[in-house]
Enzyme design. Structure first.
Site, PDB file in Angstrom:
ATOM      1  N   PRO A   1       0.788  -1.230   0.000  1.00 54.20           N
ATOM      2  CA  PRO A   1       0.000   0.000   0.000  1.00 54.20           C
ATOM      3  C   PRO A   1       0.827   1.291   0.000  1.00 54.20           C
ATOM      4  O   PRO A   1       1.860   1.378   0.672  1.00 54.20           O
ATOM      5  CB  PRO A   1      -0.813  -0.099   1.294  1.00 54.20           C
ATOM      6  CG  PRO A   1      -0.066  -1.049   2.150  1.00 54.20           C
ATOM      7  CD  PRO A   1       0.550  -2.042   1.209  1.00 54.20           C
ATOM      8  N   ASN A   2       0.345   2.225  -0.776  1.00 54.99           N
ATOM      9  CA  ASN A   2       0.897   3.581  -0.896  1.00 54.99           C
ATOM     10  C   ASN A   2       2.207   3.662  -1.680  1.00 54.99           C
ATOM     11  O   ASN A   2       2.720   4.748  -1.913  1.00 54.99           O
ATOM     12  CB  ASN A   2       1.076   4.238   0.496  1.00 54.99           C
ATOM     13  CG  ASN A   2      -0.250   4.354   1.224  1.00 54.99           C
ATOM     14  OD1 ASN A   2      -1.207   4.912   0.674  1.00 54.99           O
ATOM     15  ND2 ASN A   2      -0.333   3.825   2.417  1.00 54.99           N
TER      16      ASN A   2
ATOM     17  N   ARG B   1       5.259  10.927  -2.583  1.00 55.34           N
ATOM     18  CA  ARG B   1       5.012  10.642  -1.165  1.00 55.34           C
ATOM     19  C   ARG B   1       6.302  10.814  -0.359  1.00 55.34           C
ATOM     20  O   ARG B   1       7.266  10.082  -0.546  1.00 55.34           O
ATOM     21  CB  ARG B   1       4.523   9.193  -1.031  1.00 55.34           C
ATOM     22  CG  ARG B   1       4.309   8.742   0.392  1.00 55.34           C
ATOM     23  CD  ARG B   1       4.111   7.233   0.460  1.00 55.34           C
ATOM     24  NE  ARG B   1       3.923   6.800   1.827  1.00 55.34           N
ATOM     25  CZ  ARG B   1       4.139   5.568   2.253  1.00 55.34           C
ATOM     26  NH1 ARG B   1       4.539   4.638   1.397  1.00 55.34           N
ATOM     27  NH2 ARG B   1       3.952   5.252   3.505  1.00 55.34           N
TER      28      ARG B   1
ATOM     29  N   TYR C   1      11.313   8.605   1.260  1.00 55.20           N
ATOM     30  CA  TYR C   1      11.239   7.491   0.299  1.00 55.20           C
ATOM     31  C   TYR C   1      11.962   7.764  -1.027  1.00 55.20           C
ATOM     32  O   TYR C   1      12.013   6.885  -1.881  1.00 55.20           O
ATOM     33  CB  TYR C   1       9.769   7.135   0.042  1.00 55.20           C
ATOM     34  CG  TYR C   1       9.056   6.660   1.290  1.00 55.20           C
ATOM     35  CD1 TYR C   1       9.479   5.511   1.959  1.00 55.20           C
ATOM     36  CD2 TYR C   1       7.980   7.367   1.825  1.00 55.20           C
ATOM     37  CE1 TYR C   1       8.861   5.084   3.117  1.00 55.20           C
ATOM     38  CE2 TYR C   1       7.339   6.942   2.986  1.00 55.20           C
ATOM     39  CZ  TYR C   1       7.788   5.797   3.628  1.00 55.20           C
ATOM     40  OH  TYR C   1       7.173   5.366   4.779  1.00 55.20           O
TER      41      TYR C   1
ATOM     42  N   ASN D   1       8.041  -5.597  -0.790  1.00 54.82           N
ATOM     43  CA  ASN D   1       7.924  -4.440   0.101  1.00 54.82           C
ATOM     44  C   ASN D   1       6.460  -4.386   0.515  1.00 54.82           C
ATOM     45  O   ASN D   1       5.614  -3.911  -0.230  1.00 54.82           O
ATOM     46  CB  ASN D   1       8.344  -3.141  -0.599  1.00 54.82           C
ATOM     47  CG  ASN D   1       8.355  -1.967   0.386  1.00 54.82           C
ATOM     48  OD1 ASN D   1       7.776  -2.048   1.484  1.00 54.82           O
ATOM     49  ND2 ASN D   1       9.000  -0.874   0.000  1.00 54.82           N
TER      50      ASN D   1
ATOM     51  N   ALA E   1       3.163  -0.702   4.905  1.00 56.18           N
ATOM     52  CA  ALA E   1       2.611  -0.655   6.270  1.00 56.18           C
ATOM     53  C   ALA E   1       2.150  -2.017   6.766  1.00 56.18           C
ATOM     54  O   ALA E   1       2.178  -2.284   7.983  1.00 56.18           O
ATOM     55  CB  ALA E   1       1.457   0.343   6.320  1.00 56.18           C
TER      56      ALA E   1
ATOM     57  N   HIS F   1       4.105  -4.286   9.315  1.00 61.04           N
ATOM     58  CA  HIS F   1       4.062  -4.130  10.774  1.00 61.04           C
ATOM     59  C   HIS F   1       2.790  -4.699  11.406  1.00 61.04           C
ATOM     60  O   HIS F   1       2.677  -4.732  12.622  1.00 61.04           O
ATOM     61  CB  HIS F   1       4.196  -2.640  11.126  1.00 61.04           C
ATOM     62  CG  HIS F   1       5.249  -1.942  10.329  1.00 61.04           C
ATOM     63  ND1 HIS F   1       6.581  -2.281  10.427  1.00 61.04           N
ATOM     64  CD2 HIS F   1       5.182  -0.960   9.378  1.00 61.04           C
ATOM     65  CE1 HIS F   1       7.280  -1.513   9.589  1.00 61.04           C
ATOM     66  NE2 HIS F   1       6.457  -0.711   8.941  1.00 61.04           N
TER      67      HIS F   1
ATOM     68  N   ASP G   1       1.547 -15.449   7.104  1.00 58.20           N
ATOM     69  CA  ASP G   1       1.093 -16.817   6.869  1.00 58.20           C
ATOM     70  C   ASP G   1       1.149 -17.179   5.388  1.00 58.20           C
ATOM     71  O   ASP G   1       1.480 -18.315   5.022  1.00 58.20           O
ATOM     72  CB  ASP G   1      -0.338 -17.004   7.394  1.00 58.20           C
ATOM     73  CG  ASP G   1      -0.401 -17.045   8.917  1.00 58.20           C
ATOM     74  OD1 ASP G   1       0.660 -17.094   9.560  1.00 58.20           O
ATOM     75  OD2 ASP G   1      -1.522 -17.010   9.458  1.00 58.20           O
TER      76      ASP G   1
ATOM     77  N   GLU H   1      12.510  -9.374   2.169  1.00 52.47           N
ATOM     78  CA  GLU H   1      11.753  -8.209   2.641  1.00 52.47           C
ATOM     79  C   GLU H   1      12.537  -6.942   2.303  1.00 52.47           C
ATOM     80  O   GLU H   1      13.722  -6.851   2.633  1.00 52.47           O
ATOM     81  CB  GLU H   1      11.570  -8.341   4.157  1.00 52.47           C
ATOM     82  CG  GLU H   1      10.894  -7.144   4.794  1.00 52.47           C
ATOM     83  CD  GLU H   1      10.793  -7.283   6.322  1.00 52.47           C
ATOM     84  OE1 GLU H   1      11.168  -8.335   6.878  1.00 52.47           O
ATOM     85  OE2 GLU H   1      10.343  -6.310   6.944  1.00 52.47           O
TER      86      GLU H   1
ATOM     87  N   HIS I   1      12.594  -2.587   2.265  1.00 52.24           N
ATOM     88  CA  HIS I   1      12.050  -1.270   2.634  1.00 52.24           C
ATOM     89  C   HIS I   1      12.978  -0.203   2.088  1.00 52.24           C
ATOM     90  O   HIS I   1      14.208  -0.327   2.208  1.00 52.24           O
ATOM     91  CB  HIS I   1      11.936  -1.122   4.152  1.00 52.24           C
ATOM     92  CG  HIS I   1      11.062  -2.165   4.758  1.00 52.24           C
ATOM     93  ND1 HIS I   1       9.693  -2.127   4.658  1.00 52.24           N
ATOM     94  CD2 HIS I   1      11.368  -3.310   5.422  1.00 52.24           C
ATOM     95  CE1 HIS I   1       9.193  -3.195   5.242  1.00 52.24           C
ATOM     96  NE2 HIS I   1      10.182  -3.932   5.704  1.00 52.24           N
ATOM     97  N   LEU I   2      12.390   0.822   1.527  1.00 52.09           N
ATOM     98  CA  LEU I   2      13.199   1.931   1.026  1.00 52.09           C
ATOM     99  C   LEU I   2      13.889   2.656   2.182  1.00 52.09           C
ATOM    100  O   LEU I   2      15.066   3.000   2.112  1.00 52.09           O
ATOM    101  CB  LEU I   2      12.293   2.923   0.274  1.00 52.09           C
ATOM    102  CG  LEU I   2      11.683   2.371  -1.016  1.00 52.09           C
ATOM    103  CD1 LEU I   2      10.296   2.925  -1.226  1.00 52.09           C
ATOM    104  CD2 LEU I   2      12.575   2.689  -2.188  1.00 52.09           C
ATOM    105  N   SER I   3      13.125   2.877   3.249  1.00 48.86           N
ATOM    106  CA  SER I   3      13.653   3.617   4.400  1.00 48.86           C
ATOM    107  C   SER I   3      14.206   2.624   5.427  1.00 48.86           C
ATOM    108  O   SER I   3      13.886   1.429   5.383  1.00 48.86           O
ATOM    109  CB  SER I   3      12.540   4.455   5.022  1.00 48.86           C
ATOM    110  OG  SER I   3      11.515   3.612   5.531  1.00 48.86           O
TER     111      SER I   3
ATOM    112  N   ARG J   1      13.233   4.680  12.500  1.00 49.30           N
ATOM    113  CA  ARG J   1      12.043   5.536  12.438  1.00 49.30           C
ATOM    114  C   ARG J   1      11.151   5.318  13.676  1.00 49.30           C
ATOM    115  O   ARG J   1      11.642   4.899  14.716  1.00 49.30           O
ATOM    116  CB  ARG J   1      11.306   5.266  11.117  1.00 49.30           C
ATOM    117  CG  ARG J   1      12.182   5.600   9.893  1.00 49.30           C
ATOM    118  CD  ARG J   1      11.433   5.392   8.604  1.00 49.30           C
ATOM    119  NE  ARG J   1      10.265   6.270   8.516  1.00 49.30           N
ATOM    120  CZ  ARG J   1       9.269   6.093   7.647  1.00 49.30           C
ATOM    121  NH1 ARG J   1       9.308   5.092   6.789  1.00 49.30           N
ATOM    122  NH2 ARG J   1       8.250   6.927   7.616  1.00 49.30           N
TER     123      ARG J   1
HETATM  124  C1  DQA Z   1       8.210   1.167   3.841  1.00 45.57           C
HETATM  125  C2  DQA Z   1       8.285   1.397   5.356  1.00 45.57           C
HETATM  126  C3  DQA Z   1       6.942   1.197   6.012  1.00 45.57           C
HETATM  127  O1  DQA Z   1       7.029   1.434   7.417  1.00 45.57           O
HETATM  128  C4  DQA Z   1       5.917   2.164   5.444  1.00 45.57           C
HETATM  129  O2  DQA Z   1       4.642   1.935   5.998  1.00 45.57           O
HETATM  130  C5  DQA Z   1       5.874   2.161   3.957  1.00 45.57           C
HETATM  131  C6  DQA Z   1       7.116   1.997   3.203  1.00 45.57           C
HETATM  132  C7  DQA Z   1       9.525   1.499   3.130  1.00 45.57           C
HETATM  133  O3  DQA Z   1       9.686   1.093   1.979  1.00 45.57           O
HETATM  134  O4  DQA Z   1      10.392   2.179   3.700  1.00 45.57           O
HETATM  135  O5  DQA Z   1       4.828   2.376   3.365  1.00 45.57           O
HETATM  136  O6  DQA Z   1       7.939  -0.217   3.615  1.00 45.57           O
END
Ligand code: DQA
Length: 139
Positions: A6-7, A14, A19, A70, A73, A76, A83, A94, A96-98, A103
């Site tokens: 998502p997002n 964003r 990011y 990725n 959200a 978490h 599962d 896994e 994550h950009l950040s 954080r």
């Molecule tokens: C994210 C980190 C997540 O905490 C966040 O909710 C995202 C992006 C990242 O790529 O850094 O949407 O997965």
């Protein structure tokens, strides 16, 4: 298979200070070019919906050799994604950009980390390319 949650369709606009300015389309283009260079097939998928992500992971079973995920959200919060990864038995990295560990505390915990091969966080868009290289080398 590359799966973004998502997002992440909003990348570029964003929170670029967190990011980066690279759009999801650009990330996918770079990965597609790298996959070609490495002589592997690559499919990209993005959804804002938890159930659709679960379905995509389920369908990867027996079809794809690796998942680069990725989960954004849902990382978490989602027992369902955890599962699905476990059930699919497709090695999953896994991403994550950040740097989620630097954080807010609610981002420090990953529900999916225990069922993933490993985690790349904080390396921006480059993280996807490193994950792809690793997947191709170790599959
Ligand atoms: C994210 C980190 C997540 O905490 C966040 O909710 C995202 C992006 C990242 O790529 O850094 O949407 O997965």
């Amino acid at each position: 298979m590359v799966i973004n949650g998502p997002n992440l369709n909003l990348l570029g606009t964003r929170k670029p200070e967190i990011y980066g300015q690279t759009t999801l389309a650009e990330i996918e283009q770079r990965l597609t070019a790298l996959a070609k260079e490495l002589s592997v097939e690559l499919v990209c998928y993005q959804s804002n919906h938890e159930g659709e992500l679960v379905t995509a992971i389920q369908k990867a079973r027996g079809v794809y050799d690796y998942i680069l995920l990725n989960a954004a959200a849902y990382t978490h919060t989602s027992v369902a994604l955890r599962d699905a990864i476990e059930a699919a038995e497709v090695p999953t990295i896994e991403i994550h950009l950040s740097n989620i560990h630097a954080r807010e505390t609610f981002r420090h915990h990953s529900m999916i980390a225990p069922v993933c091969v490993g985690q790349i966080a904080g390396l921006g868009a480059k993280g996807y390319e490193l994950a792809l290289r690793y997947a191709v080398e170790t599959v």
